[in-house]
Design a protein around this motif. Sequence first.
Motif, PDB file in Angstrom:
ATOM      1  N   ALA A 137       0.823  -1.117  -0.138  1.00 29.87           N
ATOM      2  CA  ALA A 137       0.063   0.023   0.204  1.00 29.87           C
ATOM      3  C   ALA A 137       0.925   1.329  -0.142  1.00 29.87           C
ATOM      4  O   ALA A 137       0.551   2.357  -0.442  1.00 29.87           O
ATOM      5  CB  ALA A 137      -1.107   0.142   1.122  1.00 29.87           C
ATOM      6  N   ALA A 138       2.025   1.142   0.640  1.00 33.51           N
ATOM      7  CA  ALA A 138       2.976   2.588   0.862  1.00 33.51           C
ATOM      8  C   ALA A 138       4.056   2.424  -0.473  1.00 33.51           C
ATOM      9  O   ALA A 138       4.898   3.164  -0.408  1.00 33.51           O
ATOM     10  CB  ALA A 138       3.611   2.443   1.769  1.00 33.51           C
ATOM     11  N   ARG A 139       3.852   1.473  -1.512  1.00 32.08           N
ATOM     12  CA  ARG A 139       4.895   1.346  -2.274  1.00 32.08           C
ATOM     13  C   ARG A 139       5.206   2.665  -3.331  1.00 32.08           C
ATOM     14  O   ARG A 139       4.049   3.198  -3.571  1.00 32.08           O
ATOM     15  CB  ARG A 139       4.617   0.166  -3.278  1.00 32.08           C
ATOM     16  CG  ARG A 139       5.398   0.001  -4.579  1.00 32.08           C
ATOM     17  CD  ARG A 139       5.155  -0.996  -5.584  1.00 32.08           C
ATOM     18  NE  ARG A 139       5.164  -2.173  -5.077  1.00 32.08           N
ATOM     19  CZ  ARG A 139       6.068  -3.030  -4.772  1.00 32.08           C
ATOM     20  NH1 ARG A 139       7.434  -2.478  -5.191  1.00 32.08           N
ATOM     21  NH2 ARG A 139       6.256  -4.078  -4.219  1.00 32.08           N
ATOM     22  N   THR A 140       6.411   2.942  -3.497  1.00 36.64           N
ATOM     23  CA  THR A 140       6.454   4.307  -4.216  1.00 36.64           C
ATOM     24  C   THR A 140       7.615   4.069  -5.340  1.00 36.64           C
ATOM     25  O   THR A 140       7.514   4.812  -6.378  1.00 36.64           O
ATOM     26  CB  THR A 140       7.227   5.287  -3.381  1.00 36.64           C
ATOM     27  OG1 THR A 140       8.500   5.005  -2.940  1.00 36.64           O
ATOM     28  CG2 THR A 140       6.258   5.866  -2.367  1.00 36.64           C
ATOM     29  N   ASP A 141       8.351   2.775  -5.053  1.00 34.93           N
ATOM     30  CA  ASP A 141       9.242   2.429  -6.306  1.00 34.93           C
ATOM     31  C   ASP A 141       8.529   1.557  -7.439  1.00 34.93           C
ATOM     32  O   ASP A 141       7.234   1.234  -7.185  1.00 34.93           O
ATOM     33  CB  ASP A 141      10.434   1.529  -5.811  1.00 34.93           C
ATOM     34  CG  ASP A 141       9.694   0.484  -5.156  1.00 34.93           C
ATOM     35  OD1 ASP A 141       8.704   0.426  -4.221  1.00 34.93           O
ATOM     36  OD2 ASP A 141      10.087  -0.743  -5.212  1.00 34.93           O
ATOM     37  N   PRO A 142       8.908   1.390  -8.478  1.00 37.46           N
ATOM     38  CA  PRO A 142       8.383   0.936  -9.667  1.00 37.46           C
ATOM     39  C   PRO A 142       7.833  -0.472  -9.519  1.00 37.46           C
ATOM     40  O   PRO A 142       8.596  -1.336  -8.623  1.00 37.46           O
ATOM     41  CB  PRO A 142       9.365   0.990 -10.791  1.00 37.46           C
ATOM     42  CG  PRO A 142       9.772   2.107 -10.381  1.00 37.46           C
ATOM     43  CD  PRO A 142      10.396   2.060  -9.065  1.00 37.46           C
ATOM     44  N   MET A 143       6.913  -1.113  -9.956  1.00 38.28           N
ATOM     45  CA  MET A 143       6.418  -2.262  -9.839  1.00 38.28           C
ATOM     46  C   MET A 143       7.262  -3.163 -10.546  1.00 38.28           C
ATOM     47  O   MET A 143       7.184  -2.999 -12.173  1.00 38.28           O
ATOM     48  CB  MET A 143       4.895  -2.689 -10.164  1.00 38.28           C
ATOM     49  CG  MET A 143       4.402  -3.841  -9.931  1.00 38.28           C
ATOM     50  SD  MET A 143       3.718  -3.983  -8.124  1.00 38.28           S
ATOM     51  CE  MET A 143       2.884  -5.393  -8.182  1.00 38.28           C
ATOM     52  N   ARG A 144       8.063  -4.400 -10.197  1.00 34.68           N
ATOM     53  CA  ARG A 144       8.660  -4.935 -10.936  1.00 34.68           C
ATOM     54  C   ARG A 144       8.082  -6.397 -11.528  1.00 34.68           C
ATOM     55  O   ARG A 144       7.521  -7.209 -10.660  1.00 34.68           O
ATOM     56  CB  ARG A 144      10.230  -5.472 -10.249  1.00 34.68           C
ATOM     57  CG  ARG A 144      11.060  -4.163  -9.769  1.00 34.68           C
ATOM     58  CD  ARG A 144      11.931  -4.570  -8.986  1.00 34.68           C
ATOM     59  NE  ARG A 144      11.158  -4.888  -7.549  1.00 34.68           N
ATOM     60  CZ  ARG A 144      11.421  -4.945  -6.259  1.00 34.68           C
ATOM     61  NH1 ARG A 144      13.035  -5.189  -6.300  1.00 34.68           N
ATOM     62  NH2 ARG A 144      11.158  -5.334  -5.205  1.00 34.68           N
ATOM     63  N   VAL A 145       7.934  -6.605 -12.733  1.00 36.67           N
ATOM     64  CA  VAL A 145       6.922  -7.639 -13.239  1.00 36.67           C
ATOM     65  C   VAL A 145       8.126  -8.476 -14.398  1.00 36.67           C
ATOM     66  O   VAL A 145       8.840  -7.856 -14.899  1.00 36.67           O
ATOM     67  CB  VAL A 145       5.819  -7.092 -13.963  1.00 36.67           C
ATOM     68  CG1 VAL A 145       5.269  -6.274 -12.992  1.00 36.67           C
ATOM     69  CG2 VAL A 145       6.156  -6.377 -15.276  1.00 36.67           C
ATOM     70  N   GLY A 146       7.617  -9.717 -14.546  1.00 40.34           N
ATOM     71  CA  GLY A 146       8.051 -10.542 -15.644  1.00 40.34           C
ATOM     72  C   GLY A 146       7.070 -11.292 -16.284  1.00 40.34           C
ATOM     73  O   GLY A 146       6.050 -11.291 -16.065  1.00 40.34           O
TER      74      GLY A 146
END
Length: 336
Positions: free
Chosen positions: A7-16
Amino acid sequence: MSRNDTAARTDPMRVGVVGVGAMGENHARVYSELQDQEVDLAGVVDRDAAVARRVAAEYGTTATDLETLLERCDAVSVAVPTPAHVETVTRCLEAGVDVLVEKPIAPTVEEGRQLARRASETGQVLQIGHIERFNPAVQTVADLIEDVEVIGIEAERLGPPVDRTARGNVVFDLMVHDVDIVASLLGSEPDSVTAMGTDDGQYATATLAYDDVVASLTASRVTQKKVRKLTVTAAECLLEVDYLQQSVLIHRDSYPAYLVDDGTRRYRHESVVERPRVDNGEPLRYELESFLEASRTGSEPEVTAEDGIRALETVQTIDSLVAEDEPAAEREVEAQ
């Protein structure tokens, strides 16, 4: 890599993306287009290293192995062949990575339940890739039918194969989409199922009976025209969906009329036709955006593992009936 305080994420979402064949490559493409939404395509995996390298180069990422990818990612799409779903998805979940797995959820219902249990135990998001749920026209109809009395549903998913040498299972590959859509619109499982097929199972029809609703589904790989349509008959109106055009028509107040033209009496029906606004867009993009939102927040995905299991149960029943040699009238079975 386990999700921490999403909920507090500010960095990019890392996906693959695991498996970058035709469908998986599209997942990689869409993820690469979501950079403005703080999404970072961290890598792709495929058993064909050359394919993985080509796709990675196309979308500005790297080709790697599964273990390395899972160390880098918060969430992945799994688009490997269905027989590999259980092993691959389990590895992802146990690594603390959220998963969107392409339909069907697993080769068998029990294996689907196994994956659902593992996701629950690990606390990870597991979304099933029933992409037609995210077709804007379907979402428009889902809103409309809340205010009408549905009587019947018809779905047609027809056309020649893209690769004329391929003869995959028409029920699992095509009809499964409409099985899921009907279940989501009605919010229940069928009470009974009848089905039959021809041309070595490349043309199949099924009738699903619910309390007061009958759904008729047809899927074909031998029809020389591509058709993707859904029709909902209600007491108040008729709703027509064209998946390909992402359009919806509402027919109301149909009535007969007799006309006299040059002394000739003609008969016709007239009706009021409405065209509700449909916010068109790519269903895959909407699907992946929905998945990433569930991953960021740890919320329930829009298409759950239970939804995937329900669809798989029904298509397995249909497929078993299509494969039988008995006359169609003898094939009715109680749905599980």
